[in-house]
Design an enzyme around this catalytic site. Structure first.
Site, PDB file in Angstrom:
ATOM      1  N   GLY A 244       0.772  -1.228   0.000  1.00 13.86           N
ATOM      2  CA  GLY A 244       0.000   0.000   0.000  1.00 13.86           C
ATOM      3  C   GLY A 244       0.800   1.273   0.000  1.00 13.86           C
ATOM      4  O   GLY A 244       1.456   1.623  -0.960  1.00 13.86           O
TER       5      GLY A 244
ATOM      6  N   TRP B 251       0.576   5.641   1.035  1.00 10.75           N
ATOM      7  CA  TRP B 251      -0.350   6.723   0.702  1.00 10.75           C
ATOM      8  C   TRP B 251      -0.674   6.655  -0.786  1.00 10.75           C
ATOM      9  O   TRP B 251       0.199   6.748  -1.633  1.00 10.75           O
ATOM     10  CB  TRP B 251       0.275   8.070   1.049  1.00 10.75           C
ATOM     11  CG  TRP B 251      -0.608   9.231   0.737  1.00 10.75           C
ATOM     12  CD1 TRP B 251      -0.430  10.151  -0.248  1.00 10.75           C
ATOM     13  CD2 TRP B 251      -1.815   9.604   1.412  1.00 10.75           C
ATOM     14  NE1 TRP B 251      -1.439  11.072  -0.230  1.00 10.75           N
ATOM     15  CE2 TRP B 251      -2.319  10.769   0.779  1.00 10.75           C
ATOM     16  CE3 TRP B 251      -2.528   9.067   2.493  1.00 10.75           C
ATOM     17  CZ2 TRP B 251      -3.489  11.405   1.191  1.00 10.75           C
ATOM     18  CZ3 TRP B 251      -3.688   9.693   2.902  1.00 10.75           C
ATOM     19  CH2 TRP B 251      -4.159  10.851   2.262  1.00 10.75           C
TER      20      TRP B 251
ATOM     21  N   ASP C 298      -0.081  -1.300   4.973  1.00  4.71           N
ATOM     22  CA  ASP C 298      -0.110   0.158   5.028  1.00  4.71           C
ATOM     23  C   ASP C 298      -1.315   0.652   4.234  1.00  4.71           C
ATOM     24  O   ASP C 298      -1.195   1.235   3.156  1.00  4.71           O
ATOM     25  CB  ASP C 298       1.201   0.732   4.463  1.00  4.71           C
ATOM     26  CG  ASP C 298       1.375   2.203   4.807  1.00  4.71           C
ATOM     27  OD1 ASP C 298       0.432   2.801   5.357  1.00  4.71           O
ATOM     28  OD2 ASP C 298       2.443   2.757   4.514  1.00  4.71           O
TER      29      ASP C 298
ATOM     30  N   GLU D 282      -4.105   3.194   4.065  1.00  2.00           N
ATOM     31  CA  GLU D 282      -4.384   4.526   4.589  1.00  2.00           C
ATOM     32  C   GLU D 282      -5.684   5.078   3.979  1.00  2.00           C
ATOM     33  O   GLU D 282      -5.626   5.698   2.929  1.00  2.00           O
ATOM     34  CB  GLU D 282      -3.206   5.456   4.306  1.00  2.00           C
ATOM     35  CG  GLU D 282      -1.882   4.956   4.890  1.00  2.00           C
ATOM     36  CD  GLU D 282      -0.712   5.903   4.622  1.00  2.00           C
ATOM     37  OE1 GLU D 282      -0.919   7.141   4.495  1.00  2.00           O
ATOM     38  OE2 GLU D 282       0.410   5.421   4.530  1.00  2.00           O
TER      39      GLU D 282
ATOM     40  N   ASP E 190       3.834  -6.041   6.220  1.00  2.00           N
ATOM     41  CA  ASP E 190       3.369  -4.831   6.883  1.00  2.00           C
ATOM     42  C   ASP E 190       2.240  -4.261   6.033  1.00  2.00           C
ATOM     43  O   ASP E 190       2.421  -4.002   4.841  1.00  2.00           O
ATOM     44  CB  ASP E 190       4.507  -3.812   7.004  1.00  2.00           C
ATOM     45  CG  ASP E 190       4.071  -2.528   7.681  1.00  2.00           C
ATOM     46  OD1 ASP E 190       3.774  -2.579   8.883  1.00  2.00           O
ATOM     47  OD2 ASP E 190       4.028  -1.473   7.004  1.00  2.00           O
TER      48      ASP E 190
ATOM     49  N   TYR F 164       3.790  11.096  12.372  1.00  2.00           N
ATOM     50  CA  TYR F 164       4.305  12.191  11.549  1.00  2.00           C
ATOM     51  C   TYR F 164       3.197  12.572  10.566  1.00  2.00           C
ATOM     52  O   TYR F 164       2.158  11.909  10.520  1.00  2.00           O
ATOM     53  CB  TYR F 164       5.590  11.800  10.817  1.00  2.00           C
ATOM     54  CG  TYR F 164       5.622  10.412  10.232  1.00  2.00           C
ATOM     55  CD1 TYR F 164       4.891  10.084   9.098  1.00  2.00           C
ATOM     56  CD2 TYR F 164       6.393   9.401  10.816  1.00  2.00           C
ATOM     57  CE1 TYR F 164       4.907   8.800   8.560  1.00  2.00           C
ATOM     58  CE2 TYR F 164       6.420   8.122  10.282  1.00  2.00           C
ATOM     59  CZ  TYR F 164       5.687   7.825   9.156  1.00  2.00           C
ATOM     60  OH  TYR F 164       5.708   6.555   8.622  1.00  2.00           O
TER      61      TYR F 164
END
Length: 364
Positions: A94, A96, A134, A136, A132, A205
């Site tokens: 994935g 962003w 990711d 979003e 992992d 962040y």
């Protein structure tokens, strides 16, 4: 039958909680990595515990390595383990804008199982150590235009469960989670998910990001007011939600976010402005100089640096050596699972951000 299922579910959660606890170990240093098979050799890999290759994507509902170049990179990363026995190589799905089909694909049991089987196949083929996720974000808006729906939240839980049962205990399973309050509140069923994962990588962040019309600290350790997002705020929320400390990994930013047309009030902090492209950590020393008109500030309460250029009315926010040291000390003191960062190619090859984290990790 319902009672038996409840007992079975409880025992399964208990077993996985024990199996994937990270107790009594020093904090991990985890690098997201977007580079190729050659660039990685320039970095101090011996100081890392995990390298997360970024990114793989979905193709026909399966985990897909995008190119021959990416395949070569993953194979080379795995080869580094021969000299670095502490190192684990993870592939990430994935990023962003990189998970557009996720909501749809993971909306059915068949889709989730198909994906989980493909993860096992890819992991076995490349001999990587795990996955992992990711995405979003489940249930809330990420990149404008990407599908998100309320069902994403329970579907994410079921996705994690089927991944764990398909991968077994052998493989690492983690996911990246937004460190901002809306994601913490709405995206994930923390109690349901935590028993099945090795760690949760908190993206502490971009808390002030490219959509923000006002400047601020984008990756502060602490909040300076009750409404301000921060690393500590996310950690405390997740601890209260029942996530074990050793499964929490906080995030560092190796890049700035910048705003222009920022008036010289409060040295540009918390002022209106227009976001534009930031700078990599490796270029801070040649960019944010007095000769270029920049002045450096450090917010002791937030434990976060920032820069302001009065002549060009520009503002920058990030982590630096001082703040990343503070984050590492925080992770160590709270016995968290470690510290991760976006991302390795933004660091200097030697004596940079990774080295600063490593010094904290190894000091007595």
């Amino acid at each position: 039958m319902k009672q038996i299922n409840l007992i079975t579910s409880f025992l399964l959660c208990f077993c996985f909680s024990v199996a994937f606890a990270q107790k009594n170990k020093k904090m991990d240093i985890i690098a997201y990595y977007t580079g190729d098979s050659q660039l990685i050799d320039k970095y101090e890999v011996e100081k890392l515990n995990q390298i997360i290759f970024s990114f793989c994507h979905l193709k026909d509902g399966k985990l897909s390595v995008d190119s021959t170049k990416d395949s070569l990179t993953i194979k080379h990363l795995v080869s580094l383990k021969a000299k670095n026995p502490q190192l684990k190589i993870i592939v990430s799905l994935g990023g962003w804008g990189g998970c557009e089909p996720c909501s749809q694909v993971f909306s059915t049991a068949e889709g989730r199982l198909k994906f989980a089987k493909s993860v096992k196949e890819v992991s076995d083929y490349f001999k990587v150590d795990g996955l992992d996720l990711d995405w979003e974000y489940p249930s809330i808006e990420g990149l404008p235009g990407h599908l998100y729906q309320p069902a994403d939240k329970p579907n994410f839980t079921e996705l994690i469960k089927i991944l764990r049962s398909t991968l077994g205990k052998k493989y690492e399973l983690s996911f990246a989670a937004g460190g901002f309050q809306k994601c913490l509140d709405e995206s994930i069923d923390w109690k349901a998910v935590a028993p099945f994962v090795n760690r949760i990588n908190i993206m502490s962040y971009d808390l002030v990001n490219g959509y923000s019309k006002v400047t601020g600290h984008h990756t502060p350790l602490y909040s300076t007011n009750p409404k301000e997002e921060s690393t500590d705020r996310a950690v405390e929320f997740l601890l209260k939600a029942g996530v074990p400390a050793e499964k929490l990994v906080i995030g560092g930013a190796f890049y700035t976010r910048q705003w222009k047309n920022v008036e010289n009030i409060n040295n540009g902090l918390y002022q209106a402005g227009e976001h534009f492209q930031g700078v990599d950590y490796k270029n801070y020393a040649t960019t944010y100089t007095e000769a270029n008109g920049w002045k450096y500030f450090y917010d002791e309460k937030a434990q976060a640096p920032y820069w302001y250029n009065a002549s060009t009315k520009t503002f920058a926010t990030s982590d630096d050596l001082k703040s990343i040291k503070a984050k590492a000390e925080y992770a160590k003191a709270k016995k968290l699972g470690g510290i991760m960062f976006w991302e390795l190619t933004l660091d200097s090859f030697r004596d940079g951000m990774v080295n600063e984290i490593y010094k904290v990790k190894t000091e007595k």
